[in-house]
Design an enzyme around this catalytic site. Structure first.
Site, PDB file in Angstrom:
ATOM      1  N   SER A 102     -51.663 -24.214 -15.027  1.00  0.00           N
ATOM      2  CA  SER A 102     -52.654 -23.546 -15.648  1.00  0.00           C
ATOM      3  C   SER A 102     -52.902 -21.926 -15.133  1.00  0.00           C
ATOM      4  O   SER A 102     -53.911 -21.258 -15.698  1.00  0.00           O
ATOM      5  CB  SER A 102     -54.085 -24.115 -15.237  1.00  0.00           C
ATOM      6  OG  SER A 102     -54.367 -25.362 -16.006  1.00  0.00           O
TER       7      SER A 102
ATOM      8  N   GLU B 159       0.772  -1.066   0.103  1.00  0.00           N
ATOM      9  CA  GLU B 159       0.016   0.121  -0.049  1.00  0.00           C
ATOM     10  C   GLU B 159       0.730   1.254   0.136  1.00  0.00           C
ATOM     11  O   GLU B 159       0.528   2.121  -0.656  1.00  0.00           O
ATOM     12  CB  GLU B 159      -0.812  -0.119   1.120  1.00  0.00           C
ATOM     13  CG  GLU B 159      -2.020  -1.159   1.175  1.00  0.00           C
ATOM     14  CD  GLU B 159      -2.924  -0.818   0.197  1.00  0.00           C
ATOM     15  OE1 GLU B 159      -3.355   0.102  -0.175  1.00  0.00           O
ATOM     16  OE2 GLU B 159      -3.070  -1.989  -0.902  1.00  0.00           O
TER      17      GLU B 159
END
Length: 821
Positions: free
Chosen positions: A446, A177
């Site tokens: 259905s 970093e």
């Protein structure tokens, strides 16, 4: 005598002195002035003296004039210090800034910059660490805004002293970093310049942040993207670097940073990833924890193994370059094995599905995972606490002999807004992460006939249009369709065909309008176009598509809202810790169908809950008007009921997966011989809706209205022979495959169920009451005859593929049996 000589000598010496003095005085005057001879008159001396004075006066006057000229020039030079326009230069060169002017401007900018820096330094204070600590946990509330549903990553952090943080992770984070951490003063000029050049050149915005700056951002200020915010961040970093030692800054950074998996700080990260304390981390494990820092969720090995390995190798390479380890030591390291991510207790039970759905919607709205977990937000959901309770109880109240692998998903929506009011996705999210309401897919059966119904109404076929309901029927292409128990109903109206869910009548209707119309209406109402099984085949009317419960609730909500489609949602608002609004749901809607069409479709759908397969709801709902449709897929692999009142819409589906995830037929339980849409799905729906609507007004649906496009002049279908048996009770049970298994296997299905023995209508005998025009009876053609004269004519608009929409190939027996009833 001697005295006379001495006096004469003295006088000579004195005269000699005077002469010498006079000579020196004459030599000091101008060369043109002649020396006065000894004994000359004093008048000559005065003349000479006067001439010298005159010349001195003239010289003095000339000197004064010269001095005055220089003074004027000096004054002119003082008035044009910047030399602009440039003196002595001709156009256009005289208007080009001089070096003096450029230098002056630069000096002024430097002074202004120094002044701004001094002001910014004095004006910027480092906030107390507790300001950040107060805003770390986001809370989710029910719709009342008061009852807490759960939290997102309640801060899971254990701080450890600097001397207990292992050296290997300190070295790894510095190498990865901020390699100049121990040399810089909190900021990195080189990094700032590099980031500035990148930003000005149009690259992705960078901050050039050091570890100290990252610590300031996470511990004090929050994320900054503006240039002024970054400058304040740098000032804070400078001040903190003066106040704290490097070791203390590094320790605070490692105790604060988010590592993913809900872990803040290196101690909890070590536990989350490796089930050990930070002091016991190996070099390889330390390097992996550092590798995930930039994007913990994305770089977690559990989410992206390849990316995690790549970044882990990068960290080790940098450590070798900084001589923190030898190349041989670096090469000897192996990628560490991590523990499986564990679900947080917040997600346990049924509310875990709600919280995950909330997080999913926030991510879709642009939130980041870290922002959700650390932003300290107040999140108001749309979930009604009491309705959610009723949904959970309805599943718990199912019979004890219900199979363990029987699963149910439910969702309740407000059709006026699209808000999700309740959802049951499963018994425990930690044990079953699959949400049965939003992720599990089941064949529709259905309930798909509703889309064919709407398409027919849009194309001009009224509710009293007539269709053949006898069974079996064979259509062009060899497609044979059967009704449940192979029952024949004769000629029936569209409204009756809906109430009794007559397969043969709806198959004829689908061919008449064109199967593509059924598909198009489903999509228009909100069903995703990529829904599995959503095709343009003739069998799509029987529900071969596999939607989710949430999708079907949304499309039926469009119908309940009078044809206006609104997307379902679960997040109402998000508020920041300071009370400002971060997000507010904005209602978006569009008209998907004509309101009169929606009204007539709703009239037809009131048949199943009153005289059809779901008529048990008459008692459960206490006479409250209900519209809806049952559905059962082929081989009873899934069972549905989707219905609505004017206030709420609820969808319920039941299915049964095998251990390998395959679909299985629903095993009977609770005294039911078959599990169909008319059994437990309808019962669950009734319990949820009756309790959720308790105390609310009974609102009637609008009556049927005539449509402007109705086809009034049309040929009637040829009646089929009278059935030799009465149609069975209105059960939502699929017929077995007609070409393989005889109907004799289902004699018990014709027996009335316990709750329906006296409710069978005398109109179940189709011929006497359902034939509005008995003059059409003289042609008792056999059932094999094709419906050569379907309703309407070939010029009717909206016919799909033209004519009767013949299927391109013969559907399978499973497809045509899918969704009986």
């Amino acid at each position: 005598m001697s005295d006379s000589r001495r006096s004469s000598g003295s006088a000579r010496r004195a005269a000699g002195v005077r002469r010498a003095s006079a000579q020196r005085s004459g030599q000091s005057s101008r060369p043109r002035a002649a020396q006065s001879p000894k004994g000359s008159s004093r008048t000559g001396k005065r003349a000479a003296s006067a001439g010298g004075a005159s010349r001195g006066t003239r010289a003095q006057s000339t000197g004064k004039r010269a001095a005055g000229t220089r003074s004027a020039a000096a004054r002119r030079q003082k008035k044009n210090f910047l030399n602009y326009p440039r003196a002595g230069a001709k156009n256009p060169w005289r208007w080009i800034p001089s070096l003096r002017m450029i230098a002056g401007a630069l000096a002024l900018m430097v002074l202004a910059g120094l002044g701004f820096a001094v002001w910014l330094y004095n004006d910027t204070d480092v906030p107390a660490p507790s300001d950040f600590a107060l805003a770390q946990s986001s809370r989710v509330y029910y719709a009342d805004g008061e009852t807490e549903m759960g939290r997102f990553s309640e801060i899971n952090r254990t701080e450890i002293p600097a001397d207990e943080i292992p050296e290997n992770i300190k070295q790894a984070v510095v190498a990865s970093e901020d390699s100049t951490f121990y040399e810089n003063r909190g900021i990195s000029p080189r990094g700032i310049v590099r980031a500035l050049i990148n930003n000005l050149s149009g690259g992705a915005r960078q901050g050039g942040s050091t570890i100290t700056q990252q610590y300031v951002e996470r511990y004090h200020t929050g994320t900054n993207t503006s240039y002024l915010g970054k400058m304040r961040e740098m000032v804070m970093a400078l001040k903190i670097d003066q106040e704290l030692s490097k070791e203390e800054i590094l320790a605070r950074y490692l105790n604060t940073i988010y590592f993913g998996r809900g872990a803040y700080g290196v101690q909890e990260a070590a536990q989350a990833y490796f089930n050990k304390d930070a002091k016991d981390l190996t070099d390889a494990e330390a390097a992996l924890l550092v590798a995930v820092i930039p994007a913990p969720s994305a770089y977690d090995p559990a989410n992206d193994q390849d990316k995690a390995v790549s970044l882990w190798d990068r960290v080790i390479t940098r450590q070798v370059n900084l001589e923190q380890m030898t190349p041989a030591e670096g090469d000897a390291l192996e990628f560490p094995e991590t523990a499986k991510p564990s679900s947080e207790n917040e997600l346990g039970g049924t509310k875990g599905y709600l919280l995950v759905e909330v997080r999913k919607e926030l991510l879709e709205q642009g939130f980041t995972e870290e922002e959700i977990d650390t932003g300290g937000f107040t999140i108001i959901s749309t979930i009604d606490k009491e309705m959610q309770k009723h949904s959970v109880e309805a599943i718990k109240d199912l019979p004890d002999d219900r199979p363990k692998n029987n699963r149910v998903g439910t969702m309740t929506l407000d059709p006026a807004t699209g808000a999700i009011r309740a959802m049951y996705g499963g018994p425990d999210y930690v044990k079953q992460a699959q949400n049965d309401a939003t992720q599990s897919r089941m064949q529709a059966g259905s309930i798909f006939k509703t889309f064919t119904l709407i398409a027919a109404l849009q194309d001009g076929y009224p509710l009293d249009s007539l269709w053949q309901g006898n069974s079996p029927q064979t259509f062009d292409g060899g497609w044979e369709v059967n009704n449940f128990a192979n029952a024949s109903y004769g000629t029936v109206t569209l409204e009756r065909a809906t109430a009794s869910s007559i397969n043969t009548a709806y198959a004829q209707l689908n061919l008449e309008i064109g199967p593509q119309r059924t598909r198009d209406v489903a999509v228009e109402l909100g069903l995703p176009e990529d829904t599995p099984g959503l095709t343009e085949d003739a069998a799509n009317v029987l529900g071969s598509a596999s939607p989710t419960v949430g999708e079907m609730a949304e499309v039926y909500a469009t119908l309940a809202a009078g044809g206006v489609h609104r997307e379902r949602y679960i997040v109402e608002s998000v508020t920041r810790p300071d009370g400002s609004s971060r997000y507010e749901h904005e209602k978006e809607e569009k008209r998907a169908m004509d309101q009169d069409v929606a009204t007539n479709a709703t009239v037809a759908l009131q048949g199943p809950p009153t005289v059809g397969s779901a008529r048990k709801l008459e008692g459960i709902m206490g006479g409250r008007p209900v519209a809806g449709k049952t559905g059962t897929s082929e081989k009873m692999r899934s069972a549905w009921f989707v219905g609505f009142t004017p206030q709420l819409v609820t969808a319920v589906a039941m299915f049964q997966p095998g251990e390998d995830g395959s679909e299985q037929s629903l095993a009977p339980f609770g005294g039911e011989q078959y599990i169909t849409g008319s059994t437990w799905p309808t019962s669950v729906w009734g319990q949820i809706m009756s309790r959720s609507l308790e105390g609310q007004e009974f609102i009637d649906f609008a009556p049927a209205v005539p449509l402007d496009n109705e086809i009034r002049s049309r040929s009637q279908p040829s009646p089929q022979p009278q059935p030799t048996q009465a149609p069975p009770p209105e059960e939502e049970e699929p017929s077995e495959e007609p070409t393989e298994e005889p109907t004799e296997e289902e004699p018990t299905e014709e027996e009335p169920t316990e709750e329906e023995p006296t409710e069978e209508e005398p109109t179940e005998e189709p011929e006497p009451t359902d034939e509005p025009e008995p003059t059409e009876e003289p042609e008792p053609e056999p059932t094999e005859e094709q419906p050569s004269d379907p309703p309407g004519n070939g010029d009717n608009p909206g016919r799909g593929g033209g004519g009767r929409g013949k299927p391109t190939e013969k559907p399978t027996a499973e497809e045509q049996a899918a969704g009986i009833g």
